[in-house]
Design a protein around this motif. Structure first.
Motif, PDB file in Angstrom:
ATOM      1  N   LYS A   1     -15.673  25.280   7.669  1.00  0.00           N
ATOM      2  CA  LYS A   1     -15.382  26.694   7.880  1.00  0.00           C
ATOM      3  C   LYS A   1     -13.938  26.896   8.314  1.00  0.00           C
ATOM      4  CE  LYS A   1     -16.995  27.227  12.635  1.00  0.00           C
ATOM      5  NZ  LYS A   1     -17.838  28.059  13.478  1.00  0.00           N
TER       6      LYS A   1
ATOM      7  N   GLN B   1     -15.299  34.656   9.994  1.00  0.00           N
ATOM      8  CA  GLN B   1     -15.449  33.286   9.519  1.00  0.00           C
ATOM      9  C   GLN B   1     -15.712  33.264   8.015  1.00  0.00           C
ATOM     10  OE1 GLN B   1     -17.976  30.586  12.017  1.00  0.00           O
ATOM     11  NE2 GLN B   1     -18.887  32.506  12.697  1.00  0.00           N
ATOM     12  N   TYR B   2     -15.327  32.165   7.397  1.00  0.00           N
ATOM     13  CA  TYR B   2     -15.759  31.844   6.042  1.00  0.00           C
ATOM     14  C   TYR B   2     -16.358  30.445   6.112  1.00  0.00           C
ATOM     15  CZ  TYR B   2     -15.903  30.556   1.164  1.00  0.00           C
ATOM     16  OH  TYR B   2     -16.337  30.145  -0.062  1.00  0.00           O
ATOM     17  N   ILE B   3     -17.617  30.292   5.676  1.00  0.00           N
ATOM     18  CA  ILE B   3     -18.332  29.028   5.820  1.00  0.00           C
ATOM     19  C   ILE B   3     -18.820  28.561   4.454  1.00  0.00           C
ATOM     20  CG2 ILE B   3     -20.239  27.847   6.971  1.00  0.00           C
ATOM     21  CD1 ILE B   3     -20.247  30.243   8.984  1.00  0.00           C
TER      22      ILE B   3
END
Length: 193
Positions: A56, A72-74
């Motif tokens: 992430k 967030q980017y996961i």
């Protein structure tokens, strides 16, 4: 006209609140951080009982030492149950409530919303079916933050996500709906500007 009046009223109330704010705990110049993390997910579903890696990146804005917002980017990586391959990614927005214990150590809790999408492939001996799925779910997490240097922190974190897809959305070859809890334990490096 009503919308314009409401906007002016909200802007006035916000500026009055900021001007009247005398508490030094609130920052008129918020603190910004960026970071990246890597960890292991545990998929809790009778069809997907396996561990996977996940990565992430995130950005945090802190309004004071106790409250912040995180985006967030996961990338949850692939999950496979033999017939169905499920590759999910998501964007999340959450509120962080942090409690400083010492100058270099704090604990925090967070909760928010995950918007996810996934590529799914059902592989039979005769053919392969592919489709895209998406959803949005609430999630929560807890963590600890350790100061490594003046602008650099180490975060140890646990988050709980959920993915739900009904059997009707998937395919008749999938025997049940997917209702998968995902535990995500991760280590993160955070840089504060």
């Amino acid at each position: 006209m009503i919308k314009k009046t409401m906007l002016v009223l909200c802007a006035g109330l916000f500026s009055s609140a900021v001007a009247a704010q005398s508490d030094d705990n609130w920052r008129l110049n918020p603190e910004f951080s960026i970071g990246a993390g890597y960890g292991v997910t545990k998929l809790k579903d009778e069809d997907f009982d396996e561990d996977e890696a996940a990565k992430k990146i995130f950005a945090v804005v802190k309004f004071n030492e106790y409250i912040g917002l995180e985006a967030q980017y996961i990338d949850f990586d692939d999950a496979n149950n033999g017939a169905l391959n499920f590759d999910a990614k998501g964007k999340a927005l959450d509120l962080i409530l942090e409690l400083p214990v010492t100058e270099g150590f704090s604990v925090y809790a967070k909760g928010g919303q995950l918007w996810w999408d996934a590529d799914a492939n059902i592989d039979t001996q005769a053919f392969v079916l592919s489709d895209d799925y998406d959803g949005d779910e609430t999630f929560w997490g807890v963590g600890a933050k350790f100061r490594l240097a003046e602008h650099l922190d180490l975060r140890l974190e646990y988050e709980r996500f959920n993915f739900e897809i009904s059997r009707d959305e998937i395919d008749v070859l999938q025997t049940s709906s997917i209702d998968m809890d995902v535990d995500y334990a991760n280590v993160n490096i955070q840089f504060t500007f």
